[in-house]
Design an enzyme around this catalytic site. Structure first.
Site, PDB file in Angstrom:
ATOM      1  N   ASP A  12      43.214  39.127  40.105  1.00  0.00           N
ATOM      2  CA  ASP A  12      42.818  37.857  40.681  1.00  0.00           C
ATOM      3  C   ASP A  12      41.967  38.165  41.918  1.00  0.00           C
ATOM      4  OD1 ASP A  12      42.938  34.990  41.264  1.00  0.00           O
ATOM      5  OD2 ASP A  12      44.333  35.564  42.859  1.00  0.00           O
ATOM      6  N   ASP A  14      41.097  35.588  45.155  1.00  0.00           N
ATOM      7  CA  ASP A  14      41.624  35.049  46.406  1.00  0.00           C
ATOM      8  C   ASP A  14      43.115  35.344  46.533  1.00  0.00           C
ATOM      9  OD1 ASP A  14      39.426  32.757  47.470  1.00  0.00           O
ATOM     10  OD2 ASP A  14      39.368  33.173  45.333  1.00  0.00           O
ATOM     11  N   ASP A 171      48.615  36.873  42.588  1.00  0.00           N
ATOM     12  CA  ASP A 171      49.522  36.428  43.646  1.00  0.00           C
ATOM     13  C   ASP A 171      50.147  35.061  43.406  1.00  0.00           C
ATOM     14  OD1 ASP A 171      46.866  35.298  44.162  1.00  0.00           O
ATOM     15  OD2 ASP A 171      47.717  34.537  46.026  1.00  0.00           O
TER      16      ASP A 171
END
Length: 222
Positions: A12, A14, A171
């Site tokens: 991922d 961000d 995250d």
């Protein structure tokens, strides 16, 4: 022969590769400032980050005096346009990331990105950060018409990176559920834009610093 049992490590963006919270906070503050609302400290906006610009703006408006749909839709383009012009003022890789990427490349592992961030932000951000050339594939939130947790973008990432056995690092629940839906292993990072205990993600494994990633993958079994 690599001691890592994966052909591709996907990430991922961000909250996983890059801490973009400072520039996202600046964009939120610019947008709400156009209607006279006081800026938030970046740390106060951090909990709003990670579910897309609309949700981030909605949370900021709600916390600063409320909003209606018309106001939200008026300010969202202002936020996005400002962000597009200021992608990498404060954003930076998380500690240990670049070394981990170097080590993975040394193992012959291909690197890839699958993010829900639109391509208009993702591609220039990665160029401005100076990391674009390290990735065999970069799939944005609008690349294939759907976003995580739908498995399609993660599958597209794997295909575009050349195929093979993959693992995905992220995250949020969108990342871990997306990887699970795509049938690939997953790792959650404990330093990103979490909105609850990391255990709730039910990831296959958890790291709290990028210096843990390569050793984890080297001892991966199954």
């Amino acid at each position: 022969m690599s001691s890592i049992p994966f052909d591709i490590v996907g990430f991922d963006l961000d909250g996983t590769l890059i801490d973009t919270s400072g520039d996202l906070a600046a964009a939120v503050n610019h947008a709400i400032g156009t209607i006279g609302r006081a800026p938030f400290p970046a740390a106060d906006i951090h909990p709003f980050v990670g579910k897309g610009a609309r949700v981030m703006l909605q949370c900021a408006l709600d916390a600063s005096g409320g909003y209606d749909e018309a106001l939200l839709m008026r300010l969202l383009p202002i936020l996005l346009d400002y962000y597009a012009q200021n992608l990498a003022i404060h954003s930076m890789p998380y500690p240990g990331l670049v070394q981990a990427l170097d080590e993975l490349a040394g193992h012959g592992v291909r690197l890839a990105i699958c993010t829900n961030k639109a391509e208009r932000f993702t591609l220039p951000l990665m160029r401005q950060i100076g990391l674009s050339d390290r990735f065999a594939a970069i799939v944005g939130g609008d690349t294939v018409g759907v976003s995580k947790p739908d498995p399609a973008p993660i599958r597209a990432m794997v295909e575009r990176a050349g195929g093979g056995r993959a693992i995905f690092v992220g995250d949020t629940i969108n990342d871990i559920a997306g990887a699970r839906n795509a049938g690939i292993a997953n790792v959650a990072v404990g330093f990103g834009f979490l909105d609850g205990p990391i255990e709730q993600l039910e990831a296959d494994a958890v790291i709290h610093h990028f210096d843990e990633l390569v050793p984890l993958l080297e001892r991966w079994s199954g």
